[in-house]
Design a protein around this motif. Structure first.
Motif, PDB file in Angstrom:
ATOM      1  N   LEU A   1       0.850  -1.185   0.000  1.00  0.00           N
ATOM      2  CA  LEU A   1       0.000   0.000   0.000  1.00  0.00           C
ATOM      3  C   LEU A   1       0.888   1.239   0.000  1.00  0.00           C
ATOM      4  CD1 LEU A   1      -2.675  -1.132   2.599  1.00  0.00           C
ATOM      5  CD2 LEU A   1      -2.882  -1.078   0.117  1.00  0.00           C
ATOM      6  N   VAL A   2       0.521   2.221  -0.805  1.00  0.00           N
ATOM      7  CA  VAL A   2       1.347   3.415  -0.949  1.00  0.00           C
ATOM      8  C   VAL A   2       0.683   4.570  -0.211  1.00  0.00           C
ATOM      9  CG1 VAL A   2       2.414   4.996  -2.590  1.00  0.00           C
ATOM     10  CG2 VAL A   2       2.132   2.582  -3.190  1.00  0.00           C
ATOM     11  N   ALA A   3       1.456   5.255   0.629  1.00  0.00           N
ATOM     12  CA  ALA A   3       0.967   6.443   1.326  1.00  0.00           C
ATOM     13  C   ALA A   3       1.622   7.671   0.704  1.00  0.00           C
ATOM     14  CB  ALA A   3       1.299   6.351   2.806  1.00  0.00           C
ATOM     15  N   PHE A   4       0.867   8.763   0.670  1.00  0.00           N
ATOM     16  CA  PHE A   4       1.363   9.997   0.071  1.00  0.00           C
ATOM     17  C   PHE A   4       1.297  11.143   1.071  1.00  0.00           C
ATOM     18  CE2 PHE A   4       1.599   8.806  -4.410  1.00  0.00           C
ATOM     19  CZ  PHE A   4       0.832   7.646  -4.440  1.00  0.00           C
ATOM     20  N   GLU A   5       2.277  12.026   0.989  1.00  0.00           N
ATOM     21  CA  GLU A   5       2.253  13.277   1.740  1.00  0.00           C
ATOM     22  C   GLU A   5       1.783  14.339   0.755  1.00  0.00           C
ATOM     23  OE1 GLU A   5       5.422  16.482   3.636  1.00  0.00           O
ATOM     24  OE2 GLU A   5       6.147  14.637   2.711  1.00  0.00           O
ATOM     25  N   ASN A   6       0.701  15.062   1.093  1.00  0.00           N
ATOM     26  CA  ASN A   6       0.220  16.044   0.135  1.00  0.00           C
ATOM     27  C   ASN A   6       0.661  17.441   0.538  1.00  0.00           C
ATOM     28  OD1 ASN A   6      -1.814  17.873   1.052  1.00  0.00           O
ATOM     29  ND2 ASN A   6      -3.458  16.432   0.630  1.00  0.00           N
ATOM     30  N   THR A   7       1.119  18.197  -0.463  1.00  0.00           N
ATOM     31  CA  THR A   7       1.578  19.564  -0.261  1.00  0.00           C
ATOM     32  C   THR A   7       0.761  20.451  -1.198  1.00  0.00           C
ATOM     33  OG1 THR A   7       3.792  18.660   0.106  1.00  0.00           O
ATOM     34  CG2 THR A   7       3.619  21.043  -0.158  1.00  0.00           C
ATOM     35  N   ALA A   8      -0.180  21.207  -0.614  1.00  0.00           N
ATOM     36  CA  ALA A   8      -1.051  22.063  -1.420  1.00  0.00           C
ATOM     37  C   ALA A   8      -0.241  23.177  -2.075  1.00  0.00           C
ATOM     38  CB  ALA A   8      -2.158  22.649  -0.546  1.00  0.00           C
TER      39      ALA A   8
ATOM     40  N   ALA B   1      -4.481   9.536 -10.204  1.00  0.00           N
ATOM     41  CA  ALA B   1      -3.042   9.786 -10.280  1.00  0.00           C
ATOM     42  C   ALA B   1      -2.280   8.872  -9.322  1.00  0.00           C
ATOM     43  CB  ALA B   1      -2.754  11.246  -9.961  1.00  0.00           C
ATOM     44  N   LYS B   2      -2.805   8.715  -8.099  1.00  0.00           N
ATOM     45  CA  LYS B   2      -2.136   7.864  -7.104  1.00  0.00           C
ATOM     46  C   LYS B   2      -2.130   6.404  -7.546  1.00  0.00           C
ATOM     47  CE  LYS B   2      -3.277  10.897  -3.245  1.00  0.00           C
ATOM     48  NZ  LYS B   2      -4.110  11.023  -2.031  1.00  0.00           N
ATOM     49  N   ILE B   3      -3.186   5.974  -8.240  1.00  0.00           N
ATOM     50  CA  ILE B   3      -3.236   4.598  -8.748  1.00  0.00           C
ATOM     51  C   ILE B   3      -2.157   4.399  -9.811  1.00  0.00           C
ATOM     52  CG2 ILE B   3      -4.628   2.999 -10.149  1.00  0.00           C
ATOM     53  CD1 ILE B   3      -7.101   4.132  -8.611  1.00  0.00           C
ATOM     54  N   GLU B   4      -1.913   5.422 -10.621  1.00  0.00           N
ATOM     55  CA  GLU B   4      -0.904   5.330 -11.689  1.00  0.00           C
ATOM     56  C   GLU B   4       0.526   5.401 -11.151  1.00  0.00           C
ATOM     57  OE1 GLU B   4      -1.428   4.704 -14.870  1.00  0.00           O
ATOM     58  OE2 GLU B   4      -3.608   4.794 -14.738  1.00  0.00           O
ATOM     59  N   CYS B   5       0.704   5.882  -9.934  1.00  0.00           N
ATOM     60  CA  CYS B   5       2.035   6.089  -9.355  1.00  0.00           C
ATOM     61  C   CYS B   5       2.502   4.809  -8.665  1.00  0.00           C
ATOM     62  CB  CYS B   5       1.978   7.256  -8.365  1.00  0.00           C
ATOM     63  SG  CYS B   5       3.578   7.724  -7.690  1.00  0.00           S
ATOM     64  N   HIS B   6       3.455   4.108  -9.287  1.00  0.00           N
ATOM     65  CA  HIS B   6       3.943   2.821  -8.776  1.00  0.00           C
ATOM     66  C   HIS B   6       5.382   2.971  -8.284  1.00  0.00           C
ATOM     67  CE1 HIS B   6       0.502   0.840 -10.643  1.00  0.00           C
ATOM     68  NE2 HIS B   6       0.763   1.512 -11.743  1.00  0.00           N
ATOM     69  N   PRO B   7       5.585   3.095  -6.967  1.00  0.00           N
ATOM     70  CA  PRO B   7       6.970   3.138  -6.478  1.00  0.00           C
ATOM     71  C   PRO B   7       7.665   1.816  -6.787  1.00  0.00           C
ATOM     72  CG  PRO B   7       5.403   3.793  -4.776  1.00  0.00           C
ATOM     73  CD  PRO B   7       4.605   3.227  -5.914  1.00  0.00           C
ATOM     74  N   PRO B   8       8.972   1.763  -6.957  1.00  0.00           N
ATOM     75  CA  PRO B   8       9.893   2.893  -6.808  1.00  0.00           C
ATOM     76  C   PRO B   8      10.034   3.729  -8.079  1.00  0.00           C
ATOM     77  CG  PRO B   8      11.143   0.905  -7.194  1.00  0.00           C
ATOM     78  CD  PRO B   8       9.684   0.500  -7.161  1.00  0.00           C
TER      79      PRO B   8
ATOM     80  N   CYS C   1       7.858   5.618  -9.475  1.00  0.00           N
ATOM     81  CA  CYS C   1       7.185   6.900  -9.271  1.00  0.00           C
ATOM     82  C   CYS C   1       7.417   7.356  -7.836  1.00  0.00           C
ATOM     83  CB  CYS C   1       5.688   6.746  -9.547  1.00  0.00           C
ATOM     84  SG  CYS C   1       4.735   8.233  -9.201  1.00  0.00           S
ATOM     85  N   VAL C   2       7.893   8.592  -7.676  1.00  0.00           N
ATOM     86  CA  VAL C   2       8.185   9.101  -6.327  1.00  0.00           C
ATOM     87  C   VAL C   2       7.236  10.220  -5.912  1.00  0.00           C
ATOM     88  CG1 VAL C   2      10.615   8.457  -6.495  1.00  0.00           C
ATOM     89  CG2 VAL C   2       9.894  10.771  -7.168  1.00  0.00           C
ATOM     90  N   ALA C   3       6.539  10.816  -6.909  1.00  0.00           N
ATOM     91  CA  ALA C   3       5.616  11.910  -6.610  1.00  0.00           C
ATOM     92  C   ALA C   3       4.698  12.124  -7.801  1.00  0.00           C
ATOM     93  CB  ALA C   3       6.378  13.200  -6.307  1.00  0.00           C
ATOM     94  N   VAL C   4       3.579  12.792  -7.525  1.00  0.00           N
ATOM     95  CA  VAL C   4       2.643  13.137  -8.586  1.00  0.00           C
ATOM     96  C   VAL C   4       2.048  14.512  -8.268  1.00  0.00           C
ATOM     97  CG1 VAL C   4       0.767  11.817  -7.504  1.00  0.00           C
ATOM     98  CG2 VAL C   4       0.630  12.371  -9.917  1.00  0.00           C
ATOM     99  N   ALA C   5       2.020  15.373  -9.275  1.00  0.00           N
ATOM    100  CA  ALA C   5       1.388  16.688  -9.131  1.00  0.00           C
ATOM    101  C   ALA C   5       0.038  16.629  -9.839  1.00  0.00           C
ATOM    102  CB  ALA C   5       2.262  17.772  -9.739  1.00  0.00           C
ATOM    103  N   VAL C   6      -1.011  17.145  -9.172  1.00  0.00           N
ATOM    104  CA  VAL C   6      -2.374  17.078  -9.717  1.00  0.00           C
ATOM    105  C   VAL C   6      -2.942  18.493  -9.791  1.00  0.00           C
ATOM    106  CG1 VAL C   6      -4.686  16.079  -9.426  1.00  0.00           C
ATOM    107  CG2 VAL C   6      -2.674  14.795  -8.654  1.00  0.00           C
TER     108      VAL C   6
ATOM    109  N   THR D   1      -1.438  20.576  -6.631  1.00  0.00           N
ATOM    110  CA  THR D   1      -1.133  19.940  -5.348  1.00  0.00           C
ATOM    111  C   THR D   1      -0.130  18.831  -5.636  1.00  0.00           C
ATOM    112  OG1 THR D   1      -3.313  20.446  -4.454  1.00  0.00           O
ATOM    113  CG2 THR D   1      -2.081  18.680  -3.366  1.00  0.00           C
ATOM    114  N   LEU D   2       0.940  18.785  -4.844  1.00  0.00           N
ATOM    115  CA  LEU D   2       1.980  17.761  -5.018  1.00  0.00           C
ATOM    116  C   LEU D   2       1.772  16.661  -3.976  1.00  0.00           C
ATOM    117  CD1 LEU D   2       4.603  16.994  -6.549  1.00  0.00           C
ATOM    118  CD2 LEU D   2       5.855  18.119  -4.686  1.00  0.00           C
ATOM    119  N   TYR D   3       1.769  15.411  -4.441  1.00  0.00           N
ATOM    120  CA  TYR D   3       1.648  14.232  -3.563  1.00  0.00           C
ATOM    121  C   TYR D   3       2.957  13.461  -3.655  1.00  0.00           C
ATOM    122  CZ  TYR D   3      -3.344  15.304  -3.738  1.00  0.00           C
ATOM    123  OH  TYR D   3      -4.575  15.918  -3.653  1.00  0.00           O
ATOM    124  N   LYS D   4       3.698  13.425  -2.553  1.00  0.00           N
ATOM    125  CA  LYS D   4       4.977  12.694  -2.545  1.00  0.00           C
ATOM    126  C   LYS D   4       4.776  11.337  -1.875  1.00  0.00           C
ATOM    127  CE  LYS D   4       7.159  16.333  -0.795  1.00  0.00           C
ATOM    128  NZ  LYS D   4       8.171  17.236  -0.264  1.00  0.00           N
TER     129      LYS D   4
END
Length: 134
Positions: free
Chosen positions: A45-52, A81-88, A90-95, A125-128
């Motif tokens: 499971l991937v957790a994201f830190e969101n930065t508005a 976007a988070k579903i498309e982001c597959h670590p490692p 993908c490290v971040a996604v901007a929406v 918004t950036l999701y890391k």
């Protein structure tokens, strides 16, 4: 004058043909025994830190650009976007805060570059990706 001849009595109509029911479908054991899809383990499971109000300078980091459905809200687009982001990879996604463009979200592959190239932008918004919990 000759009397009309009696019309011949109609012969009984033949019974309608009987319909035979189709054969029931046959199931092969392979179909019945196929494994059910498995849910991801907690480590997957991937957790994201969101930065508005944060974006990454365009084209300065390796990026992949995607669009959301025309009527998507930010919440729906961010989830996609988070579903498309597959670590490692993908490290971040901007929406985009207001989706509806050809570049509604951007995936990034280099955390150090994202850190260096991030800046304040009210439209994004950036999701890391957070490191997995041990």
């Amino acid at each position: 004058s000759p009397s009309p001849s009696p019309s011949p009595s109609p012969s009984p109509s033949p019974p309608p043909p009987t319909m035979t029911p189709p054969d029931p479908p046959t199931f092969t054991p392979a179909l019945l025994l196929s494994p059910l899809p498995t849910l991801p383990s907690p480590a997957q499971l991937v957790a994201f830190e969101n930065t508005a109000s944060t974006f990454v300078s365009w084209g300065k980091c390796e990026q992949s650009v995607f669009s959301c459905d025309d009527q998507s809200s930010h919440t729906v687009c961010a989830a996609q976007a988070k579903i498309e982001c597959h670590p490692p990879m993908c490290v971040a996604v901007a929406v985009r805060n207001v989706p509806g463009h050809s570049d509604d979200f951007v995936l990034y592959t280099a955390a150090d570059c994202v850190a260096k190239q991030s800046y304040t932008d009210q439209s994004w918004t950036l999701y890391k990706v957070l490191p997995p919990l041990a």
